[in-house]
Design a protein around this motif. Structure first.
Motif, PDB file in Angstrom:
ATOM      1  N   THR A   3       0.862  -1.182  -0.149  1.00  0.00           N
ATOM      2  CA  THR A   3      -0.034   0.116   0.085  1.00  0.00           C
ATOM      3  C   THR A   3       0.825   1.039   0.018  1.00  0.00           C
ATOM      4  O   THR A   3       2.106   1.277   0.262  1.00  0.00           O
ATOM      5  CB  THR A   3      -0.983   0.111   1.277  1.00  0.00           C
ATOM      6  OG1 THR A   3       0.044   0.308   2.335  1.00  0.00           O
ATOM      7  CG2 THR A   3      -1.589  -1.142   1.485  1.00  0.00           C
ATOM      8  N   PRO A   4       0.281   2.273  -0.374  1.00  0.00           N
ATOM      9  CA  PRO A   4       0.994   3.745  -0.208  1.00  0.00           C
ATOM     10  C   PRO A   4       1.569   3.922   1.201  1.00  0.00           C
ATOM     11  O   PRO A   4       2.695   4.463   1.138  1.00  0.00           O
ATOM     12  CB  PRO A   4       0.132   4.740  -0.719  1.00  0.00           C
ATOM     13  CG  PRO A   4      -0.979   4.110  -1.490  1.00  0.00           C
ATOM     14  CD  PRO A   4      -1.153   2.644  -0.984  1.00  0.00           C
ATOM     15  N   LEU A   5       0.930   3.650   2.103  1.00  0.00           N
ATOM     16  CA  LEU A   5       1.569   3.682   3.416  1.00  0.00           C
ATOM     17  C   LEU A   5       2.669   3.027   3.841  1.00  0.00           C
ATOM     18  O   LEU A   5       3.597   3.337   4.130  1.00  0.00           O
ATOM     19  CB  LEU A   5       0.508   3.291   4.470  1.00  0.00           C
ATOM     20  CG  LEU A   5       0.633   3.476   5.862  1.00  0.00           C
ATOM     21  CD1 LEU A   5       0.942   4.901   6.174  1.00  0.00           C
ATOM     22  CD2 LEU A   5      -0.359   3.033   6.876  1.00  0.00           C
ATOM     23  N   GLN A   6       2.766   1.482   3.217  1.00  0.00           N
ATOM     24  CA  GLN A   6       3.901   0.825   3.460  1.00  0.00           C
ATOM     25  C   GLN A   6       4.919   1.310   2.612  1.00  0.00           C
ATOM     26  O   GLN A   6       6.181   1.214   3.322  1.00  0.00           O
ATOM     27  CB  GLN A   6       3.538  -0.619   2.941  1.00  0.00           C
ATOM     28  CG  GLN A   6       2.710  -1.350   3.768  1.00  0.00           C
ATOM     29  CD  GLN A   6       2.267  -2.682   3.440  1.00  0.00           C
ATOM     30  OE1 GLN A   6       2.285  -2.971   1.916  1.00  0.00           O
ATOM     31  NE2 GLN A   6       2.083  -3.802   4.221  1.00  0.00           N
ATOM     32  N   THR A   7       4.870   1.532   1.539  1.00  0.00           N
ATOM     33  CA  THR A   7       5.885   2.362   0.488  1.00  0.00           C
ATOM     34  C   THR A   7       6.454   3.529   0.957  1.00  0.00           C
ATOM     35  O   THR A   7       7.607   3.665   1.142  1.00  0.00           O
ATOM     36  CB  THR A   7       5.225   2.711  -0.859  1.00  0.00           C
ATOM     37  OG1 THR A   7       4.755   1.590  -1.333  1.00  0.00           O
ATOM     38  CG2 THR A   7       6.579   3.107  -1.737  1.00  0.00           C
ATOM     39  N   ALA A   8       5.601   4.542   1.587  1.00  0.00           N
ATOM     40  CA  ALA A   8       6.196   5.714   2.285  1.00  0.00           C
ATOM     41  C   ALA A   8       6.996   5.337   3.511  1.00  0.00           C
ATOM     42  O   ALA A   8       8.192   5.889   3.800  1.00  0.00           O
ATOM     43  CB  ALA A   8       5.207   6.782   2.469  1.00  0.00           C
ATOM     44  N   ALA A   9       6.488   4.275   4.274  1.00  0.00           N
ATOM     45  CA  ALA A   9       7.068   4.041   5.551  1.00  0.00           C
ATOM     46  C   ALA A   9       8.429   3.327   5.311  1.00  0.00           C
ATOM     47  O   ALA A   9       9.547   3.743   5.944  1.00  0.00           O
ATOM     48  CB  ALA A   9       6.238   3.095   6.275  1.00  0.00           C
ATOM     49  N   GLY A  13      11.030   8.852   3.512  1.00  0.00           N
ATOM     50  CA  GLY A  13      10.826  10.398   2.792  1.00  0.00           C
ATOM     51  C   GLY A  13      12.363  10.505   2.332  1.00  0.00           C
ATOM     52  O   GLY A  13      12.719  11.691   1.812  1.00  0.00           O
ATOM     53  N   ARG A  14      13.040   9.337   1.819  1.00  0.00           N
ATOM     54  CA  ARG A  14      14.270   9.563   1.150  1.00  0.00           C
ATOM     55  C   ARG A  14      14.140  10.063  -0.191  1.00  0.00           C
ATOM     56  O   ARG A  14      15.028  10.776  -0.723  1.00  0.00           O
ATOM     57  CB  ARG A  14      15.115   8.220   1.079  1.00  0.00           C
ATOM     58  CG  ARG A  14      15.782   7.777   2.275  1.00  0.00           C
ATOM     59  CD  ARG A  14      16.348   6.440   2.347  1.00  0.00           C
ATOM     60  NE  ARG A  14      15.361   5.457   2.940  1.00  0.00           N
ATOM     61  CZ  ARG A  14      15.469   4.092   2.905  1.00  0.00           C
ATOM     62  NH1 ARG A  14      16.887   3.767   2.598  1.00  0.00           N
ATOM     63  NH2 ARG A  14      14.619   3.445   3.488  1.00  0.00           N
ATOM     64  N   ARG A  15      13.124   9.643  -0.934  1.00  0.00           N
ATOM     65  CA  ARG A  15      12.960  10.120  -2.162  1.00  0.00           C
ATOM     66  C   ARG A  15      12.656  11.665  -2.240  1.00  0.00           C
ATOM     67  O   ARG A  15      13.033  12.352  -3.106  1.00  0.00           O
ATOM     68  CB  ARG A  15      11.843   9.273  -2.990  1.00  0.00           C
ATOM     69  CG  ARG A  15      10.493   9.381  -2.700  1.00  0.00           C
ATOM     70  CD  ARG A  15       9.551   8.738  -3.210  1.00  0.00           C
ATOM     71  NE  ARG A  15       8.602   8.592  -2.366  1.00  0.00           N
ATOM     72  CZ  ARG A  15       7.522   7.673  -2.455  1.00  0.00           C
ATOM     73  NH1 ARG A  15       7.769   6.821  -2.877  1.00  0.00           N
ATOM     74  NH2 ARG A  15       6.542   7.664  -1.407  1.00  0.00           N
ATOM     75  N   VAL A  43       5.964  18.478  -3.217  1.00  0.00           N
ATOM     76  CA  VAL A  43       4.789  17.709  -3.234  1.00  0.00           C
ATOM     77  C   VAL A  43       5.025  16.434  -2.651  1.00  0.00           C
ATOM     78  O   VAL A  43       4.251  15.737  -1.684  1.00  0.00           O
ATOM     79  CB  VAL A  43       4.040  17.478  -4.805  1.00  0.00           C
ATOM     80  CG1 VAL A  43       3.201  16.392  -4.779  1.00  0.00           C
ATOM     81  CG2 VAL A  43       3.843  19.084  -5.120  1.00  0.00           C
ATOM     82  N   VAL A  44       6.157  15.609  -3.123  1.00  0.00           N
ATOM     83  CA  VAL A  44       6.663  14.310  -2.602  1.00  0.00           C
ATOM     84  C   VAL A  44       6.854  14.317  -1.106  1.00  0.00           C
ATOM     85  O   VAL A  44       6.349  13.623  -0.356  1.00  0.00           O
ATOM     86  CB  VAL A  44       7.587  13.714  -3.445  1.00  0.00           C
ATOM     87  CG1 VAL A  44       8.060  12.599  -2.702  1.00  0.00           C
ATOM     88  CG2 VAL A  44       7.229  13.492  -4.571  1.00  0.00           C
ATOM     89  N   GLY A  45       7.360  15.477  -0.685  1.00  0.00           N
ATOM     90  CA  GLY A  45       7.860  15.606   0.811  1.00  0.00           C
ATOM     91  C   GLY A  45       6.549  15.649   1.674  1.00  0.00           C
ATOM     92  O   GLY A  45       6.467  15.135   2.790  1.00  0.00           O
ATOM     93  N   VAL A  46       5.521  16.687   1.242  1.00  0.00           N
ATOM     94  CA  VAL A  46       4.196  16.841   2.096  1.00  0.00           C
ATOM     95  C   VAL A  46       3.629  15.456   2.122  1.00  0.00           C
ATOM     96  O   VAL A  46       2.987  15.062   3.025  1.00  0.00           O
ATOM     97  CB  VAL A  46       3.494  17.907   1.325  1.00  0.00           C
ATOM     98  CG1 VAL A  46       2.098  17.852   1.973  1.00  0.00           C
ATOM     99  CG2 VAL A  46       3.968  19.220   1.757  1.00  0.00           C
ATOM    100  N   ARG A  47       3.581  14.664   0.803  1.00  0.00           N
ATOM    101  CA  ARG A  47       2.768  13.533   0.730  1.00  0.00           C
ATOM    102  C   ARG A  47       3.269  12.496   1.686  1.00  0.00           C
ATOM    103  O   ARG A  47       2.746  11.911   2.268  1.00  0.00           O
ATOM    104  CB  ARG A  47       2.760  13.048  -0.617  1.00  0.00           C
ATOM    105  CG  ARG A  47       1.675  12.076  -1.087  1.00  0.00           C
ATOM    106  CD  ARG A  47       1.796  11.392  -2.428  1.00  0.00           C
ATOM    107  NE  ARG A  47       2.945  10.538  -2.374  1.00  0.00           N
ATOM    108  CZ  ARG A  47       3.631  10.481  -3.511  1.00  0.00           C
ATOM    109  NH1 ARG A  47       3.134  10.986  -4.658  1.00  0.00           N
ATOM    110  NH2 ARG A  47       4.792   9.837  -3.732  1.00  0.00           N
ATOM    111  N   ASP A  48       4.771  12.272   1.693  1.00  0.00           N
ATOM    112  CA  ASP A  48       5.373  11.418   2.652  1.00  0.00           C
ATOM    113  C   ASP A  48       5.342  11.891   3.908  1.00  0.00           C
ATOM    114  O   ASP A  48       5.278  10.783   4.698  1.00  0.00           O
ATOM    115  CB  ASP A  48       6.924  11.337   2.066  1.00  0.00           C
ATOM    116  CG  ASP A  48       7.142  10.573   0.889  1.00  0.00           C
ATOM    117  OD1 ASP A  48       6.246   9.798   0.528  1.00  0.00           O
ATOM    118  OD2 ASP A  48       8.372  10.517   0.520  1.00  0.00           O
TER     119      ASP A  48
END
Length: 133
Positions: A3-9, A13-15, A43-48
């Protein structure tokens, strides 16, 4: 399936941090590209950051990415604005340098740039601030 939650976890925040650092570096060399990358990094930082907070994960890298992306955005915006506003004068200076074969001619180009900048900005150039050349 992840899931996106697992991917971000997993990424932590490295990407977002990588995008933010690339944006900062590009801002120094190609301000408009740095400006675009900083938007993506933000955008990616806020989302992560949101995803990591929901998952109870550490948010240090994502927070750093948001801060660095914001700085890169501001720096890129200011640099781009200055380039657009002073574009004519900077182009004339570059063209002048192309034809300047001596040190005296290069000094004249710098003097012309100083005069053009003073005229455009409506104030005298500070005595302790060097000009290119």
């Amino acid at each position: 399936m992840t899931t996106p939650l697992q991917t971000a976890a997993e990424m932590g925040g490295r990407r977002a941090l990588a995008l933010a650092l690339m944006a900062l570096i590009f801002t120094l060399f190609v301000p408009t590209m740095g400006l675009a990358l900083s938007v993506f990094g933000l955008v990616v930082g806020v989302r992560d950051l949101r995803t990591l907070k929901k998952g109870g994960q550490p948010t240090g890298m994502a927070t750093g990415a948001v801060v660095i992306s914001t700085l890169a955005f501001l720096l890129g915006g200011v640099t781009t604005a200055v380039q657009v506003y002073l574009g004519t004068e900077l182009t004339a200076y570059t063209e002048c340098l192309k034809g300047a074969g001596t040190v005296t001619a290069q000094t004249e180009c710098s003097t012309e740039l100083k005069t053009a900048l003073e005229s455009k900005l409506g104030m005298p150039w500070p005595a302790n601030m060097p000009l290119p050349g």
